[in-house]
Design a protein around this motif. Structure first.
Motif, PDB file in Angstrom:
ATOM      1  N   GLU A 192       0.801  -1.226   0.000  1.00  0.00           N
ATOM      2  CA  GLU A 192       0.000   0.000   0.000  1.00  0.00           C
ATOM      3  C   GLU A 192       0.829   1.268   0.000  1.00  0.00           C
ATOM      4  O   GLU A 192       0.297   2.357  -0.199  1.00  0.00           O
ATOM      5  CB  GLU A 192      -0.923   0.003   1.225  1.00  0.00           C
ATOM      6  N   GLY A 193       2.119   1.181   0.255  1.00  0.00           N
ATOM      7  CA  GLY A 193       2.937   2.375   0.379  1.00  0.00           C
ATOM      8  C   GLY A 193       4.097   2.376  -0.596  1.00  0.00           C
ATOM      9  O   GLY A 193       4.164   1.570  -1.523  1.00  0.00           O
ATOM     10  N   THR A 194       5.025   3.295  -0.383  1.00  0.00           N
ATOM     11  CA  THR A 194       6.208   3.422  -1.227  1.00  0.00           C
ATOM     12  C   THR A 194       7.462   3.273  -0.389  1.00  0.00           C
ATOM     13  O   THR A 194       7.457   3.482   0.832  1.00  0.00           O
ATOM     14  CB  THR A 194       6.232   4.789  -1.930  1.00  0.00           C
ATOM     15  N   ALA A 195       8.566   2.927  -1.068  1.00  0.00           N
ATOM     16  CA  ALA A 195       9.838   2.798  -0.379  1.00  0.00           C
ATOM     17  C   ALA A 195      10.268   4.131   0.233  1.00  0.00           C
ATOM     18  O   ALA A 195      10.859   4.172   1.318  1.00  0.00           O
ATOM     19  CB  ALA A 195      10.909   2.275  -1.339  1.00  0.00           C
ATOM     20  N   ALA A 196       9.969   5.239  -0.454  1.00  0.00           N
ATOM     21  CA  ALA A 196      10.340   6.561   0.072  1.00  0.00           C
ATOM     22  C   ALA A 196       9.603   6.854   1.371  1.00  0.00           C
ATOM     23  O   ALA A 196      10.183   7.392   2.328  1.00  0.00           O
ATOM     24  CB  ALA A 196      10.035   7.641  -0.964  1.00  0.00           C
TER      25      ALA A 196
END
Length: 401
Positions: free
Chosen positions: A8-12
């Motif tokens: 659901e999210g990003t690595a950043a």
């Protein structure tokens, strides 16, 4: 299978969250579990209390740095393999950089201001761990049976001198849960969606085993080389349970016994590791920098970090594809109720020793820790505010003498 849900999210996003924790998470692995709970269960709501407790129980049971494994898993769950790497990097990098600088002679905190600052930062751990014990006990020990399991686990840890007491407490908690906690409600929530296939998990297990068996053979062929150095750190990371201070005797045997690092250098680096946030396993970066064999310096620091963290990550990846399916079975849920109660007991025991006994040395220390606890639990202050308060209070106390 656990790869049925897209991250659901990003690595950043994951890197930013864990970099903040890497800069502020003082107090060792038990405190880190409290920081993670506040950030990802209470504030960001990436997962619920039950799923988090199950994940902590798994990582406590596996060899390797438990808090770093929890963080790696949270990043993996949120943003896939890139998120896992981002979580590990963000949480590990700050303390690793500081310890490498310390190895190069960047300076040592001294005098009343430095001593007070370090002590104030240690007092943060008292408040953080107390908050974690309080919150998890209300959720995971709501009845007499589980509260009793938690107490027995705490007593086992407090009165045992064995390094495997933690594993024994978790095993006994699981057995007690299987026998006594079958009447609880089955929970369907807290799905741990990990994008790791079973093939990937089995491959990680094979790599873990191959390196554990093969590296010593290669190290004997080249006893004063980068392979020998990597093997020493890999072996230390693979054979320690619970992480944190438990790894220190293994590291000492690995680098002091062969004459790669002097006892004085080892102990001074260990002292510096106590004063920085993030995982204690970053002590390997300091040791890799100061070893007498090649590679040393920055290259040695990288070898040390990768070597000590890699086995815990591989064994975690081996377990995760099977964990979510296992924990949903009725018998497994009963067992996990007992295990989670035992984890609360382990946390409670750690709150007393070593967190309390090594930090709260008088009424002034207790007052600082108490204010920090109230700020966290009643005022809902961010941990960074509590870190700042405790650091300033520690400096003032140091100046007051």
């Amino acid at each position: 299978m656990t790869a049925d849900k897209r991250p659901e999210g990003t690595a950043a996003e994951v890197f930013a969250a864990f970099l903040k924790l890497g800069l502020t998470s003082f107090g060792g692995p038990i405190a880190h579990i409290g920081y993670f709970r506040h950030e990802f269960v209470e504030r960001r709501k990436w997962l619920d209390e039950q799923a988090y407790a199950d994940l902590v129980a798994l990582c406590q049971f596996l060899p390797g740095p438990a808090s770093s494994q929890v963080g790696f898993s949270l990043g993996l769950m949120r943003a896939g393999y890139g998120g896992a790497l981002a979580a590990w990097t963000g949480f590990t990098l700050p303390s690793a950089i500081v310890l490498v600088l310390f190895a190069y002679g960047a300076g040592v905190l001294g005098g009343p201001i430095g001593t007070g600052l370090v002590h104030g930062l240690k007092l943060v751990a008292v408040a953080i761990v107390a908050q974690a014990v309080w919150g998890m006990a209300r959720t995971l020990c709501p009845d007499r049976t589980r509260a009793s399991i938690a107490v027995v686990a705490a007593l086992l840890i407090l009165f045992s001198t064995s390094s495997i007491a933690q594993i024994g407490a978790i095993l006994l908690g699981g057995i007690a849960g299987l026998a006594l906690c079958r009447n609880g409600e089955a929970h369907a929530g807290g799905h741990l969606a990990m994008p790791v296939s079973r093939i990937a998990g089995l491959s990680a297990l094979a790599a873990f085993s191959l390196l554990l068996i093969g590296l010593p053979v290669l190290a004997r062929l080249a006893p004063d080389s980068g392979i020998a150095l990597f093997e020493a750190f890999y072996r230390s990371g693979a054979l320690v349970f619970g992480g944190g201070h438990v790894v220190l005797p293994l590291l000492r045997e690995a680098v002091v016994a062969p004459g790669w690092v002097t006892d004085d250098a080892f102990l001074s680096g260990y002292g510096a590791a106590q004063a920085v946030p993030g995982p204690l396993f970053t002590f390997a970066a300091y040791l890799g920098t100061v070893v007498k064999i090649a590679p040393h310096g920055m290259a040695g620091a990288i070898v040390g970090l990768v070597g000590i963290f890699l086995p815990g990550i591989l064994i975690l990846l081996a377990a995760l594809p099977f964990w979510d399916t296992f924990r949903k079975r009725a018998g497994a849920q009963a067992m996990m109720r007992g295990v989670n109660a035992a984890v609360v007991g382990i946390l409670g025991a750690a709150l007393y020793h070593p967190v309390w006994t090594s930090t709260v040395l008088g009424p002034r220390d207790f007052a600082i820790a108490l204010v920090g606890f109230v700020l966290l639990t009643i005022w809902r202050a961010p941990p960074l505010v509590v870190v700042a308060f405790s650091a300033i209070a520690g400096v003032l106390a140091g100046l007051a003498g």
